[in-house]
Design a protein around this motif. Structure first.
Motif, PDB file in Angstrom:
ATOM      1  N   ARG A   1      -6.767 -20.385 -12.141  1.00 50.65           N
ATOM      2  CA  ARG A   1      -5.502 -20.614 -11.437  1.00 50.65           C
ATOM      3  C   ARG A   1      -4.483 -21.277 -12.366  1.00 50.65           C
ATOM      4  O   ARG A   1      -3.312 -20.908 -12.377  1.00 50.65           O
TER       5      ARG A   1
ATOM      6  N   ASP B   1      -1.136 -15.489  -6.044  1.00 52.04           N
ATOM      7  CA  ASP B   1      -1.391 -15.525  -4.604  1.00 52.04           C
ATOM      8  C   ASP B   1      -2.709 -14.856  -4.226  1.00 52.04           C
ATOM      9  O   ASP B   1      -3.250 -15.115  -3.146  1.00 52.04           O
ATOM     10  N   SER B   2      -3.238 -14.011  -5.102  1.00 57.20           N
ATOM     11  CA  SER B   2      -4.486 -13.313  -4.813  1.00 57.20           C
ATOM     12  C   SER B   2      -5.721 -14.130  -5.167  1.00 57.20           C
ATOM     13  O   SER B   2      -6.818 -13.830  -4.686  1.00 57.20           O
TER      14      SER B   2
END
Length: 138
Positions: A78, A93-94
């Motif tokens: 991330r 966002d995934s």
């Protein structure tokens, strides 16, 4: 001119994907808007995916190294995605949101909740092993 062509031939290297072309083709065919794909395009898709995953793995590894960790986790991915703007735009966002580590006070409460939430007629493995050990000692 002949020298330039020889230099180009020496500088070009054959790129091969680690992904099987057949598997990539099956994934591409999942999109109902795509009817047919040229074999050269399929190779480029596979190579692009391979290069992207290598890039993501390298950046995630760098983040893990910065945090003095030996294992790359979702949190590291991330951070790596967030740092790279083009990747952030479509991928951030995934990625799954990491859950916070449970504290020791919550662990004892959660184990009690698990025992209460077991369906009727089921047993925990601990109960099974305790029963087996008790029979062996008799």
């Amino acid at each position: 001119m002949a020298e330039e062509e020889e230099e180009e031939e020496q500088n070009t290297e054959t790129l091969r994907s680690a992904f099987p072309i057949g598997r990539v083709k099956k994934i591409v065919k999942l999109d109902q808007d795509i009817k047919t794909v040229n074999s050269e395009a399929m190779s480029l898709i596979a190579i692009s995916a391979d290069l992207f995953l290598r890039f993501l793995a390298e950046k995630s590894s760098e983040v893990a190294t910065e945090k003095k960790k030996k294992t790359v986790k979702v949190e590291h991915m991330r951070v790596a995605v967030k740092r790279h703007r083009p990747t952030n735009d479509f991928l951030f966002d995934s990625l799954p949101v990491p859950s916070p580590p449970p504290s020791t006070a919550q662990k004892s409460d959660s184990s009690a909740a698990v025992e209460k939430s077991l369906p009727f007629g089921t047993r925990r493995i601990d109960d099974f092993l305790r029963g087996k050990c008790a029979k062996e000692t008799e």
